[in-house]
Design a protein around this motif. Structure first.
Motif, PDB file in Angstrom:
ATOM      1  N   THR A 162      -2.474 -10.628 -38.628  1.00 28.35           N
ATOM      2  CA  THR A 162      -2.321 -10.711 -37.179  1.00 28.35           C
ATOM      3  C   THR A 162      -3.581 -10.212 -36.485  1.00 28.35           C
ATOM      4  O   THR A 162      -4.436  -9.560 -37.093  1.00 28.35           O
ATOM      5  N   GLU A 163      -3.680 -10.499 -35.204  1.00 24.16           N
ATOM      6  CA  GLU A 163      -4.835 -10.068 -34.414  1.00 24.16           C
ATOM      7  C   GLU A 163      -4.795  -8.584 -34.077  1.00 24.16           C
ATOM      8  O   GLU A 163      -5.769  -8.044 -33.554  1.00 24.16           O
ATOM      9  N   ILE A 164      -3.677  -7.907 -34.375  1.00 27.37           N
ATOM     10  CA  ILE A 164      -3.509  -6.523 -33.925  1.00 27.37           C
ATOM     11  C   ILE A 164      -3.480  -5.516 -35.071  1.00 27.37           C
ATOM     12  O   ILE A 164      -3.024  -4.387 -34.895  1.00 27.37           O
ATOM     13  N   TYR A 207      -5.187 -15.918 -38.220  1.00 27.25           N
ATOM     14  CA  TYR A 207      -4.895 -14.715 -37.444  1.00 27.25           C
ATOM     15  C   TYR A 207      -3.794 -15.031 -36.432  1.00 27.25           C
ATOM     16  O   TYR A 207      -3.989 -15.861 -35.545  1.00 27.25           O
ATOM     17  N   LYS A 210      -1.387 -14.739 -33.317  1.00 25.86           N
ATOM     18  CA  LYS A 210      -1.493 -14.220 -31.961  1.00 25.86           C
ATOM     19  C   LYS A 210      -0.325 -13.290 -31.634  1.00 25.86           C
ATOM     20  O   LYS A 210       0.683 -13.248 -32.343  1.00 25.86           O
ATOM     21  N   THR A 211      -0.469 -12.577 -30.533  1.00 24.88           N
ATOM     22  CA  THR A 211       0.532 -11.600 -30.108  1.00 24.88           C
ATOM     23  C   THR A 211       0.926 -11.873 -28.666  1.00 24.88           C
ATOM     24  O   THR A 211       0.098 -12.299 -27.859  1.00 24.88           O
ATOM     25  N   HIS A 247      -8.864  -4.181 -29.339  1.00 26.48           N
ATOM     26  CA  HIS A 247      -8.586  -5.541 -29.793  1.00 26.48           C
ATOM     27  C   HIS A 247      -7.088  -5.828 -29.736  1.00 26.48           C
ATOM     28  O   HIS A 247      -6.680  -6.983 -29.595  1.00 26.48           O
ATOM     29  N   SER A 300      -5.589  -8.870 -27.467  1.00 28.64           N
ATOM     30  CA  SER A 300      -4.704  -9.905 -28.006  1.00 28.64           C
ATOM     31  C   SER A 300      -3.477 -10.091 -27.120  1.00 28.64           C
ATOM     32  O   SER A 300      -2.989 -11.212 -26.949  1.00 28.64           O
TER      33      SER A 300
END
Length: 373
Positions: free
Chosen positions: A92-94, A114, A116-117, A329, A333
């Motif tokens: 994930t992006e987080i 990756y 997204k959130t 980051h 996101s």
């Protein structure tokens, strides 16, 4: 005395644990030695391994001791990716930097998706389903986000992967001691933990590796840790993390109730003081000890400095960027280029947090706000 509200970054070392470690300091032998002292050290090491395994509902042979969660995450990711020719992997992006930057460094050797959130801080499951393929080999999703405290759908992912070939890796650093972590029930293949987030020492961690999962060793040398990690085991710190995990497990209900009380008091006090703020992420889907707040009236760096001068110690996000204040980051996101990325702070509490400390934080924020407006 200052006010510490950065427990997600690190926790104070439990003095009882240190005393217990010193009681066993005579077990200083090398666990790989074949003489009596070595055999005693080996027995002590394996006792700690069994204790950790029991707390995760795992088997002792599935527990690998490391220098911390950063190494455990690298072991899991690099150890699996290296076994394939450009595999497809998902994260994930987080994620924490120890996961996210590891995946970024492997983009020449793997195809990385990756996820997204959304604005609630939860990974987008529709996006995840779109990216999951038959040839996906590894998936890394953190259990509780270290910046927002928002819980990710780990159980749901574990259920989805029940009949899938992909391995499921979970960074549970902010989860253990705050919610239940049962690797079998959750369908996890690889799981990372850190000692210093649960009142144990820095420099020791755990990697759970499900039986049958094969990894290329990250650190080569001797045959320690089931041939997974070369190097003489840090028996004293390993005993310390087993003790810290036991105390966190046994006191979880009491601790989390206290954490929730402190978090709720903080939000109520801020509201009553008429300090403008918004919660980043879904407060109803977050852990008891972390809250991330957007203050539209000041930048994070200014607030951190002002609060530090008032002897209040917090952070803007992860503590793994060498002391710098960088745009989060995680928030990027969630909110894109919104200004809240640069105007948010993370507060993380503990069962050790006192009511008076919450009041001091609110008072300090009130004074800063009134000076600015």
């Amino acid at each position: 005395m200052g006010v510490y509200a950065d427990y997600a970054a690190t926790t104070p070392l439990d003095k009882d644990i240190i005393e217990n470690v010193m009681v066993h300091s005579d077990e200083f032998g090398n666990p790989s030695s074949i003489h009596k002292l070595g055999k005693r050290a080996k027995a002590h090491l394996e006792s700690s391994r069994r204790a950790v395994a029991d707390l995760l509902n795992a088997s002792p042979q599935e527990i690998i001791f490391t220098s911390g969660a950063t190494e455990a995450n690298n072991m899991a990711i690099r150890g699996i990716v290296s076994k394939y020719d450009r595999p497809h992997i998902i994260t994930t992006e987080i994620e924490h930097a120890s996961v996210l930057n590891t995946y970024k460094s492997l983009e020449a050797h793997a195809e990385v998706s990756y996820i997204k959130t959304d604005e609630n801080g939860v990974m987008n499951m529709d996006h995840f389903r779109q990216e999951l393929r038959e040839d996906t080999r590894l998936i890394s999703v953190m259990f509780i986000n270290n910046e927002t405290g928002v819980m990710q759908p780990v159980y749901e992912i574990g259920q989805m992967l029940h009949d899938h070939a992909a391995l499921f890796h979970v960074d549970a650093v902010q989860a253990f001691g705050h919610i239940g972590v049962d690797v079998k029930n959750l369908g996890i293949d690889l799981l990372s933990l850190s000692g210093h987030k649960i009142y144990g020492p820095k420099g020791v961690g755990v990697l759970y590796r499900k039986t049958g999962v094969m990894m290329t060793p990250l650190i080569t040398g001797g045959s320690q840790e089931k041939d997974a990690r070369g190097g003489t085991e840090n028996s004293m710190f390993i005993y310390a993390i087993s003790q810290a995990m036991q105390k966190a497990h046994d006191g979880r209900t009491e601790r989390t109730i206290r954490e929730m009380q402190m978090k709720e008091k903080f939000l109520n006090d801020l509201t009553q003081a008429e300090i403008p703020f918004k919660v980043n992420g879904d407060v109803n889907q977050s852990a008891t000890h972390i809250i991330n707040l957007y203050f539209p009236w000041a930048k994070s760096e200014f607030l951190l400095t002002a609060l530090d001068m008032a002897d209040i110690y917090i952070s803007a996000g992860s503590a793994c960027h060498a002391g710098t204040v960088e745009p989060s980051h995680v928030l990027a996101s969630m909110y894109g280029e919104d200004e809240r990325v640069m105007k948010s702070l993370r507060f993380s509490f503990s069962h050790l947090t006192e009511t008076e400390e919450i009041e001091r934080i609110t008072e300090a924020l009130k004074e800063i706000y009134e000076r600015l407006v």
